[in-house]
Scaffold this motif. Structure first.
Motif, PDB file in Angstrom:
ATOM      1  N   ILE A  77       0.831  -1.204   0.000  1.00 26.36           N
ATOM      2  CA  ILE A  77       0.000   0.000   0.000  1.00 26.36           C
ATOM      3  C   ILE A  77       0.868   1.258   0.000  1.00 26.36           C
ATOM      4  N   TYR A  78       2.022   1.208   0.658  1.00 29.65           N
ATOM      5  CA  TYR A  78       2.920   2.362   0.723  1.00 29.65           C
ATOM      6  C   TYR A  78       3.857   2.445  -0.484  1.00 29.65           C
ATOM      7  N   MET A  79       3.812   1.466  -1.363  1.00 28.09           N
ATOM      8  CA  MET A  79       4.697   1.450  -2.520  1.00 28.09           C
ATOM      9  C   MET A  79       4.393   2.621  -3.451  1.00 28.09           C
TER      10      MET A  79
ATOM     11  N   ARG B  70       5.688  -3.270 -11.549  1.00 23.83           N
ATOM     12  CA  ARG B  70       5.660  -4.654 -11.048  1.00 23.83           C
ATOM     13  C   ARG B  70       4.411  -5.386 -11.518  1.00 23.83           C
ATOM     14  N   ALA B  71       3.283  -4.685 -11.538  1.00 23.70           N
ATOM     15  CA  ALA B  71       2.038  -5.301 -11.998  1.00 23.70           C
ATOM     16  C   ALA B  71       2.096  -5.587 -13.501  1.00 23.70           C
ATOM     17  N   TYR B  72       2.680  -4.662 -14.257  1.00 23.99           N
ATOM     18  CA  TYR B  72       2.827  -4.855 -15.709  1.00 23.99           C
ATOM     19  C   TYR B  72       3.631  -6.116 -16.002  1.00 23.99           C
TER      20      TYR B  72
ATOM     21  N   GLY C 117       9.447 -10.654  -7.364  1.00 19.29           N
ATOM     22  CA  GLY C 117       8.808  -9.613  -6.575  1.00 19.29           C
ATOM     23  C   GLY C 117       7.739  -8.837  -7.314  1.00 19.29           C
ATOM     24  N   PHE C 118       7.170  -9.409  -8.378  1.00 16.30           N
ATOM     25  CA  PHE C 118       6.104  -8.746  -9.123  1.00 16.30           C
ATOM     26  C   PHE C 118       4.752  -9.067  -8.484  1.00 16.30           C
ATOM     27  N   ASP C 119       3.708  -8.325  -8.855  1.00 16.31           N
ATOM     28  CA  ASP C 119       2.424  -8.433  -8.154  1.00 16.31           C
ATOM     29  C   ASP C 119       1.257  -8.705  -9.084  1.00 16.31           C
ATOM     30  N   LEU C 120       0.408  -9.658  -8.696  1.00 19.97           N
ATOM     31  CA  LEU C 120      -0.841  -9.947  -9.374  1.00 19.97           C
ATOM     32  C   LEU C 120      -2.007  -9.384  -8.562  1.00 19.97           C
ATOM     33  N   LEU C 121      -3.076  -9.003  -9.265  1.00 21.51           N
ATOM     34  CA  LEU C 121      -4.273  -8.509  -8.595  1.00 21.51           C
ATOM     35  C   LEU C 121      -4.807  -9.542  -7.607  1.00 21.51           C
ATOM     36  N   THR C 122      -4.767 -10.802  -7.987  1.00 21.34           N
ATOM     37  CA  THR C 122      -5.286 -11.857  -7.128  1.00 21.34           C
ATOM     38  C   THR C 122      -4.506 -11.969  -5.814  1.00 21.34           C
ATOM     39  N   GLY C 123      -3.228 -11.606  -5.838  1.00 16.33           N
ATOM     40  CA  GLY C 123      -2.429 -11.636  -4.620  1.00 16.33           C
ATOM     41  C   GLY C 123      -2.714 -10.457  -3.707  1.00 16.33           C
ATOM     42  N   VAL C 124      -2.804  -9.248  -4.287  1.00 18.01           N
ATOM     43  CA  VAL C 124      -3.051  -8.069  -3.446  1.00 18.01           C
ATOM     44  C   VAL C 124      -4.474  -8.072  -2.897  1.00 18.01           C
TER      45      VAL C 124
ATOM     46  N   ARG D 290      -7.182   2.052  -3.972  1.00 17.67           N
ATOM     47  CA  ARG D 290      -6.312   2.704  -4.949  1.00 17.67           C
ATOM     48  C   ARG D 290      -5.232   1.736  -5.434  1.00 17.67           C
ATOM     49  N   HIS D 291      -4.654   0.971  -4.511  1.00 14.15           N
ATOM     50  CA  HIS D 291      -3.612   0.017  -4.898  1.00 14.15           C
ATOM     51  C   HIS D 291      -4.192  -1.060  -5.800  1.00 14.15           C
ATOM     52  N   TRP D 292      -5.387  -1.536  -5.493  1.00 16.26           N
ATOM     53  CA  TRP D 292      -6.034  -2.516  -6.359  1.00 16.26           C
ATOM     54  C   TRP D 292      -6.183  -1.974  -7.776  1.00 16.26           C
ATOM     55  N   GLY D 293      -6.589  -0.705  -7.891  1.00 21.02           N
ATOM     56  CA  GLY D 293      -6.774  -0.100  -9.197  1.00 21.02           C
ATOM     57  C   GLY D 293      -5.477  -0.034  -9.988  1.00 21.02           C
ATOM     58  N   VAL D 294      -4.384   0.348  -9.315  1.00 22.54           N
ATOM     59  CA  VAL D 294      -3.084   0.439  -9.981  1.00 22.54           C
ATOM     60  C   VAL D 294      -2.638  -0.938 -10.466  1.00 22.54           C
ATOM     61  N   ILE D 295      -2.797  -1.950  -9.620  1.00 26.54           N
ATOM     62  CA  ILE D 295      -2.379  -3.305  -9.989  1.00 26.54           C
ATOM     63  C   ILE D 295      -3.241  -3.845 -11.126  1.00 26.54           C
TER      64      ILE D 295
END
Length: 270
Positions: free
Chosen positions: A21-23, A31-33, A74-81, A103-108
């Motif tokens: 969230i603080y990223m 990372r999401a891309y 260290g990349f991120d998927l929506l399903t993980g966040v 907001r973080h969900w939207g970015v991911i």
């Protein structure tokens, strides 16, 4: 393989949710891309293996390679966040708000979609020799997946919508266990084994993963699939995202958090 007990890795889950969230937005988007792009390539790999060997279970067994790569990087998927960030909110970590989580969900979501869409275009070029020939056998199979998992559900109306949603729930129950699996060992081999098992299960069972679908359905449309963008959104992506959210958070995040971090009072036998 240096196994970490649940009481310890659940704390790591909450810490991870807080840090995400603080990223910085730029970092989260990149990372999401990359996560969306790598998972899309993994889906192409699995379909290719299935087509070449005639064995879908073999494709499912090999699909987790992409998931393991992206989480080790260290990349991120929506399903993980969906699973990790709400735990930081429930644990009342300083500065963590519902607005910050959403907001973080939207970015991911945006990052995952852009990554998957990029691979969809790149693989369409590969499947058609730069759009100069009809799609290859693998491309043709992908185009039919798009039709079957939109119009195929639409045919059954409310029952089809319920089926999509439940497949989304079951999918992120397994995928979120894979996300947690990356935290339960301090060795690469331990992490890979723990991630591999539930990811193979979800793919083999045909459950619905919102990020995989961000590749499969745009790719199918590019390759001539006979369905519309509205079919994709209404009869797949939206109910799958909701199912992924509820499945991962309720069946993995909350169950681990409530029984290993916010445990009930111990019983007294006096």
């Amino acid at each position: 393989m240096s196994y970490i007990v649940p009481a310890e890795f659940v704390t790591k889950m909450v810490d991870a949710g807080e840090s995400k969230i603080y990223m910085a937005t730029r970092d989260a988007l990149i990372r999401a891309y990359m996560a969306g792009a790598i998972l899309a390539l993994s889906a192409v790999f699995a379909v290719t293996v299935s087509v070449q060997t005639g064995s879908p279970i073999l494709g499912a067994a090999l699909f987790p390679v992409g998931f393991c790569i992206l989480y080790l990087m260290g990349f991120d998927l929506l399903t993980g966040v969906f699973v990790l960030t709400p735990l930081a909110l429930m644990d009342r970590r300083p500065g963590v708000t519902l607005k910050g989580v959403l907001r973080h969900w939207g970015v991911i979501f945006v990052g995952n979609f852009l990554g998957a869409l990029t691979v969809a275009f790149l693989m369409a070029i590969v499947f058609t020799y730069g759009f100069s020939t009809p799609p290859s056998k693998v491309g043709e199979v992908i185009s039919h997946i798009g039709e079957n998992r939109t119009l195929g559900y639409k045919e059954y109306g409310a029952g089809g919508m319920l089926t999509i949603f439940v497949r989304g729930v079951l999918c992120n129950w397994m995928v979120s266990l894979g996300v947690v699996g990356a935290m339960i060992s301090t060795t690469v081999s331990g992490k890979v084994i723990a991630m591999w098992m539930p990811i193979m299960l979800f793919f083999a069972m045909g459950f619905e993963h919102s990020v995989v679908n961000m590749f499969l359905f745009p790719s199918a449309l590019i390759l001539g699939g006979n369905f519309s963008i509205m079919d994709y959104m209404v009869w797949n992506e939206i109910p799958v995202v909701l199912g992924n959210l509820i499945g991962g958070l309720s069946l993995t995040g909350l169950t681990l958090y409530t029984t290993h971090m916010k445990t009930a009072p111990k019983r007294s036998f006096n």
